[in-house]
Design a protein around this motif. Structure first.
Motif, mmCIF file in Angstrom:
data_model
loop_
_atom_site.group_PDB
_atom_site.id
_atom_site.type_symbol
_atom_site.label_atom_id
_atom_site.label_comp_id
_atom_site.label_asym_id
_atom_site.label_seq_id
_atom_site.Cartn_x
_atom_site.Cartn_y
_atom_site.Cartn_z
ATOM 1 N N ILE A 62 -2.405 -19.078 -0.248
ATOM 2 C CA ILE A 62 -2.048 -17.927 -0.911
ATOM 3 C C ILE A 62 -0.544 -17.799 -0.870
ATOM 4 C CG2 ILE A 62 -1.833 -15.273 -0.224
ATOM 5 C CD1 ILE A 62 -4.525 -15.516 0.983
ATOM 6 N N ALA A 63 0.146 -18.504 0.122
ATOM 7 C CA ALA A 63 1.795 -18.595 -0.117
ATOM 8 C C ALA A 63 2.094 -19.573 -1.068
ATOM 9 C CB ALA A 63 2.285 -19.182 1.535
ATOM 10 N N THR A 64 1.310 -20.536 -1.356
ATOM 11 C CA THR A 64 1.444 -21.351 -2.654
ATOM 12 C C THR A 64 1.523 -20.623 -3.875
ATOM 13 O OG1 THR A 64 0.671 -23.268 -1.272
ATOM 14 C CG2 THR A 64 0.884 -23.572 -3.861
ATOM 15 N N ASN A 65 0.489 -19.613 -3.930
ATOM 16 C CA ASN A 65 0.111 -18.898 -5.027
ATOM 17 C C ASN A 65 1.455 -18.101 -5.500
ATOM 18 O OD1 ASN A 65 -1.479 -18.113 -7.481
ATOM 19 N ND2 ASN A 65 -1.421 -16.241 -6.252
ATOM 20 N N ARG A 66 1.725 -17.208 -4.317
ATOM 21 C CA ARG A 66 2.790 -16.302 -4.302
ATOM 22 C C ARG A 66 4.153 -17.009 -4.814
ATOM 23 N NH1 ARG A 66 2.278 -11.912 -0.952
ATOM 24 N NH2 ARG A 66 0.065 -11.045 -0.928
ATOM 25 N N LEU A 67 4.169 -18.222 -4.024
ATOM 26 C CA LEU A 67 5.634 -18.920 -4.706
ATOM 27 C C LEU A 67 5.775 -19.376 -6.027
ATOM 28 C CD1 LEU A 67 5.847 -20.918 -1.216
ATOM 29 C CD2 LEU A 67 7.623 -19.337 -2.024
ATOM 30 N N TYR A 83 5.102 -17.105 2.923
ATOM 31 C CA TYR A 83 5.251 -18.647 3.293
ATOM 32 C C TYR A 83 5.663 -18.873 4.684
ATOM 33 C CZ TYR A 83 7.309 -23.453 3.676
ATOM 34 O OH TYR A 83 7.476 -24.481 4.235
ATOM 35 N N PHE A 84 6.648 -17.958 5.128
ATOM 36 C CA PHE A 84 7.040 -18.173 6.612
ATOM 37 C C PHE A 84 5.725 -17.533 7.552
ATOM 38 C CE2 PHE A 84 11.416 -17.786 5.113
ATOM 39 C CZ PHE A 84 11.528 -18.979 5.233
ATOM 40 N N ALA A 85 5.180 -16.604 7.011
ATOM 41 C CA ALA A 85 4.020 -16.147 7.998
ATOM 42 C C ALA A 85 2.936 -17.170 8.059
ATOM 43 C CB ALA A 85 3.560 -14.911 7.410
ATOM 44 N N ALA A 86 2.859 -18.005 7.110
ATOM 45 C CA ALA A 86 1.866 -19.042 6.745
ATOM 46 C C ALA A 86 2.067 -20.141 7.644
ATOM 47 C CB ALA A 86 1.411 -19.270 5.666
ATOM 48 N N THR A 87 3.363 -20.550 7.804
ATOM 49 C CA THR A 87 3.822 -22.013 8.294
ATOM 50 C C THR A 87 4.541 -21.711 9.668
ATOM 51 O OG1 THR A 87 6.001 -21.672 7.271
ATOM 52 C CG2 THR A 87 4.194 -22.723 6.025
ATOM 53 N N LYS A 110 1.642 -29.308 2.305
ATOM 54 C CA LYS A 110 2.355 -30.282 1.397
ATOM 55 C C LYS A 110 2.605 -29.240 -0.084
ATOM 56 C CE LYS A 110 3.093 -34.510 -0.833
ATOM 57 N NZ LYS A 110 2.075 -35.938 -0.881
ATOM 58 N N GLU A 111 1.555 -28.773 -0.372
ATOM 59 C CA GLU A 111 1.643 -27.929 -1.565
ATOM 60 C C GLU A 111 2.270 -26.894 -1.331
ATOM 61 O OE1 GLU A 111 -2.341 -27.269 -3.146
ATOM 62 O OE2 GLU A 111 -3.102 -29.073 -3.028
ATOM 63 N N ALA A 112 2.309 -26.131 -0.254
ATOM 64 C CA ALA A 112 2.927 -24.825 0.027
ATOM 65 C C ALA A 112 4.686 -25.274 0.041
ATOM 66 C CB ALA A 112 2.526 -24.085 1.345
ATOM 67 N N ASP A 113 4.786 -26.418 0.621
ATOM 68 C CA ASP A 113 6.414 -26.853 0.806
ATOM 69 C C ASP A 113 6.713 -27.177 -0.506
ATOM 70 O OD1 ASP A 113 6.168 -26.455 3.594
ATOM 71 O OD2 ASP A 113 5.628 -28.647 4.062
ATOM 72 N N GLU A 114 6.058 -27.749 -1.323
ATOM 73 C CA GLU A 114 6.570 -28.198 -2.870
ATOM 74 C C GLU A 114 6.875 -26.928 -3.729
ATOM 75 O OE1 GLU A 114 3.545 -30.866 -4.228
ATOM 76 O OE2 GLU A 114 4.215 -32.400 -2.918
ATOM 77 N N LYS A 118 10.505 -25.569 -4.789
ATOM 78 C CA LYS A 118 10.719 -25.201 -6.151
ATOM 79 C C LYS A 118 11.179 -24.056 -6.623
ATOM 80 C CE LYS A 118 8.464 -25.976 -10.633
ATOM 81 N NZ LYS A 118 7.365 -25.969 -11.491
ATOM 82 N N ALA A 119 10.722 -23.002 -5.997
ATOM 83 C CA ALA A 119 10.906 -21.635 -5.863
ATOM 84 C C ALA A 119 12.634 -21.299 -5.584
ATOM 85 C CB ALA A 119 9.965 -20.696 -5.353
ATOM 86 N N CYS A 120 12.742 -22.012 -4.310
ATOM 87 C CA CYS A 120 14.272 -21.746 -3.926
ATOM 88 C C CYS A 120 15.159 -22.369 -4.797
ATOM 89 C CB CYS A 120 14.190 -22.510 -2.476
ATOM 90 S SG CYS A 120 13.160 -21.513 -1.011
ATOM 91 N N ARG A 121 14.866 -23.575 -5.351
ATOM 92 C CA ARG A 121 15.783 -24.172 -6.319
ATOM 93 C C ARG A 121 16.082 -23.210 -7.579
ATOM 94 N NH1 ARG A 121 12.867 -28.920 -5.505
ATOM 95 N NH2 ARG A 121 11.921 -28.914 -7.190
ATOM 96 N N THR A 122 14.979 -22.844 -7.828
ATOM 97 C CA THR A 122 15.032 -21.857 -9.187
ATOM 98 C C THR A 122 15.587 -20.331 -9.038
ATOM 99 O OG1 THR A 122 13.257 -23.001 -9.870
ATOM 100 C CG2 THR A 122 13.692 -21.123 -11.112
ATOM 101 N N TYR A 123 15.447 -19.938 -7.768
ATOM 102 C CA TYR A 123 15.767 -18.356 -7.853
ATOM 103 C C TYR A 123 16.544 -17.829 -6.676
ATOM 104 C CZ TYR A 123 12.121 -17.881 -11.315
ATOM 105 O OH TYR A 123 11.239 -17.911 -12.643
#
Length: 202
Positions: A62-67, A83-87, A110-114, A118-123
């Motif tokens: 779910i975190a991956t999908n949101r990101l 993401y933080f809630a999940a990790t 690993k998928e969530a981290d990626e 990516k989301a951080c780099r972009t936004y």
């Protein structure tokens, strides 16, 4: 996954059409699994893991999908929170899992981290812009004297005003100015709430 989605659709359609059997009690209906539970069940079936492991994996998915679906710095805030809630407590959450289940969780993480990176780099945005915006809002709230002026002040700013506790999450992670962002956000929050109370607004 397809099975889970199909079950969700059937459940939703039954609710929509009121298709409850006459012998189905309200209590039984309320026990209908949520969509998150159905997705977790699909992971149990697909990856041959226990329910506890599947719930952890589903939270990561779910975190991956949101990101993956972030479209703005504002959207990044809520996605990071998920993401933080999940990790954050993942190591403790995994203590009772088998080695195979731990490996499965790590693959999902690993998928969530990626997606997170990516989301951080972009936004993510520079702290300087957020600081300037917060300072302007602090000056603006100080000028508000009436309920009508408060309406104008809030117009198009409610997203920011409702996210002041977490607005730092849209700032570049390595910025040394994050403490200043947090301080200004709390200053604005205090002034905003005090002004609403002063004007008799909820």
């Amino acid at each position: 996954m397809f099975v889970a989605i199909a079950l969700i659709m059937v459940s939703c359609e039954d609710k929509k059409n009121g298709n409850l059997n006459s012998d189905t009690s309200l209590e039984e209906f309320e026990k209908t699994p949520s969509w998150e539970e159905l997705l977790a069940d699909s992971i149990v079936e697909k990856e041959h893991v226990g329910k506890e492991c599947a719930v952890i994996c589903n939270n990561l998915d779910i975190a991956t999908n949101r990101l993956t679906n972030v479209l703005s710095p504002d959207g990044l805030i809520s996605a990071k929170k998920r993401y933080f809630a999940a990790t954050t407590n993942l190591t403790n959450d995994m203590q009772g899992l088998s080695n195979q289940e731990k490996s499965t969780v790590q693959n999902h993480k690993k998928e969530a981290d990626e997606a997170f990176n990516k989301a951080c780099r972009t936004y993510e945005v520079p702290a300087s812009g957020v600081i300037a915006n917060l300072n302007n809002l602090i000056k603006g709230i100080d000028k508000v004297k009436t309920a009508q002026e408060m309406d104008r002040f809030e117009e198009s700013r409610l997203g920011v005003l409702r996210n002041l506790d977490y607005i730092y999450l849209c700032v570049e992670q390595n910025s040394k100015s994050i403490p200043e962002v947090k301080r200004l956000a709390q200053t604005l929050k205090s002034k905003y709430e005090s002004k609403k109370h002063e004007l008799g607004l909820k």
